[in-house]
Scaffold this active site. Sequence first.
Site: not given
Ligand code: MIG
Length: 727
Positions: A320, A323, A433
């Site tokens: 995660d 980007e 999201d």
């Molecule tokens: O800024 O880890 O897309 O699936 O639950 C949020 C917390 C960070 C974004 C991910 C989401 C995840 C969340 N993350």
Amino acid sequence: MEIRRIDHQSLWFTFGTPLQTESLLFDREAAKPLAAMPTMPWELKMADHRVQLRYRMTENTRVFGLGENLRGMNKRGGLYESFCTDDPIHTPGKKSLYGAHNFLLVDDQEPFGLFIDFPGKVVFDIGFSEHDQLVITITGSDVDLFHFANGTLKELTLAFRHLMGESYVPPKWAFGFQQSRWSYNTRQEIEAVAGGFLKHQIPCDAIYLDIDYMERYKDFTIDYHAFPHFQQLVEEMKEQGFRLIPIIDAGVRIEDGYAVYEEGIEKGYFCLNPDEKPFVAAVWPGKVHYPDFLNPEARRWFGLQYKVLTDMGIDGFWNDMNEPSIFYTEDRLRDAIQLAKDSEEKNLDIDTFFLLTDSFKTLFNHPADYQKFYHQVNGELMNHAKIHNLYGFNMTRAAAEGLQEIDPDRRFLLFSRASAVGQGRFAGIWTGDNHSWWEHILLNLQMMPAINQCGILYTGADTGGFSDDANAQLVIRWSQFSLFAPLFRNHAALNTRNQEPFAFDNKTTETMRNVIRLRYSLIPYLYSEYMKAARSNGLYFMPLCFEYDDEPSSLTDDQILVGESLMSAPVYRENARGRYVYLPEPMLLWRAVSVEEGDLEVMSAGYHHMPVELVETPIFIRRNRMLVMGKPAMNVGEMDLSILTVLVFIDDQAEYVYYDDDGISRGYQRGAYSEIHLKVVRRRGEYDILVDNRDNEQVKTLRMILVDPEGLREEREVTVRKGSMSG
Ligand code: MIG
């Protein structure tokens, strides 16, 4: 500019000296240089260090592709920017999401495809500024461009995919249902979720660990207070049939004594400021450094960190914030605070007030912050903005290559949020999201085929929606679509209502049990289709117009083909008890209430209003096609596939190749898989069933359900041993 021909469908143009992105893998030496510019359908303009392509569209031109993006399947009318962006609000006006998928297909008299191999920002103006102009602006003059022609939309996609290389293959259990939430905060919560599935007898293969399993959000650590005896928990869960899937974030917390941080500093593996000190930004852990995933050594180093978790029995990960997401940078925050202080005693007018609030609002992922840091590429510093779209790709590549080094013959589950073309060789993606909005079921459906076109086959959305509260109806309807997706995961955000299949009333729990069991019964087919697509650079999801030539098919963008036999047309409007569907040919509709129940109805070609109650999942079987199903179990590993049900909608002749393998090793790459070739011929109301089972050692019973165009149904049982037979 250099021009080369790769094959009869693919041309390759090089401008300047582009960076080798490794989005595509093909034999570059074999491409033949062309002396002169061939006649192209588009015009080229090179000025101000930019390359621009312009194509004039007719009234009938449609444009497909662009992967993970907003709007419908036909991208015409929109403005899109390829620049991987952590934007958590997917409203129609947005121009970028998490992926940069620069492949598009222009569907015209002479269809063609384009892939822009460029790691910085690319803008696609598809009839937005001028209704008949498709304008692609590449923000640089060093770029590789690929043009695909001489084929149908499907053939052009395959030609492109062929250059990209074979797509990622997850373990088979990753086709099971998966449950997530930000966050299950403690060991007890994880055990309670697992207990919920067991108590309600709802199948599930994986439960997710979001950022709170870590100690202060530090990658490759465990918060042992919240998760005592973590390894034992992983084992216990596995014994109960659940795999735990932890998240890994891109940013590495700055903290003395934290080994990943210290080693990264020592070896120089982080992204740099212009003064060559590591660049600092803030995300969940507070201040972090970003690993320089463009440096192969840093990549290997980061990839091998996953071993901390695989040693504890972990079989899968989701990457995660890659980007990469930036909450703020120090100087931008300092400026905002200064402005606030300076404003304190003032009587703010409208402009200065908004200047003040915007200075805070725009801290998050500020475009200028992506120009502040550098990577080391071939021994030189390269500005991040120039290669931005390769960041998540290379984080995921680091993980994939690390996992392969850790356990070479094992398949791991791996998917990412950010992505670019080529990443599909290493992992899947989830679509980030979304919201618990009905519109996002449709958006989910519309994204799926485009993501596949870009080579990412393992994909799915947060089912039930991430942000906002879901009601039971939404979770059910969404699941009735997601049960066709390779990644079928229910995930929700912090502070939202619980949306696990058993989080609502008893009736909903029962419906969800039926929907999820139905998913498991489809796994033999879904897995077979996935594997065939991965191995032939083919597609798993397709828009109707990839298979049917008629005009209405090319206008239909709320239904999709799932593999070669099925079509999905989910209900995506609240309180609807049905929907309109378009059938390009007669199909068999199964209104599945559960694996065992549901009407079968032959529907003629054309438009129909189709009643679908909340408890019914509509599954369409195409003419002369087959659906192979198995008996569901509590998880994929427990499924007994010695008895399969084959539902055949047959006019004259149907054929199907049913693929299977061990689901966990890479043995299939060395030929360790089985194929059962099925053929059913219908002549004057009589059926011939031919089975070719060359490589399958197992004895199987096939329960054939044969339905003809009149809706007449016959059942046959065929016992399959090694060899060929007919019945
Ligand atoms: O800024 O880890 O897309 O699936 O639950 C949020 C917390 C960070 C974004 C991910 C989401 C995840 C969340 N993350």
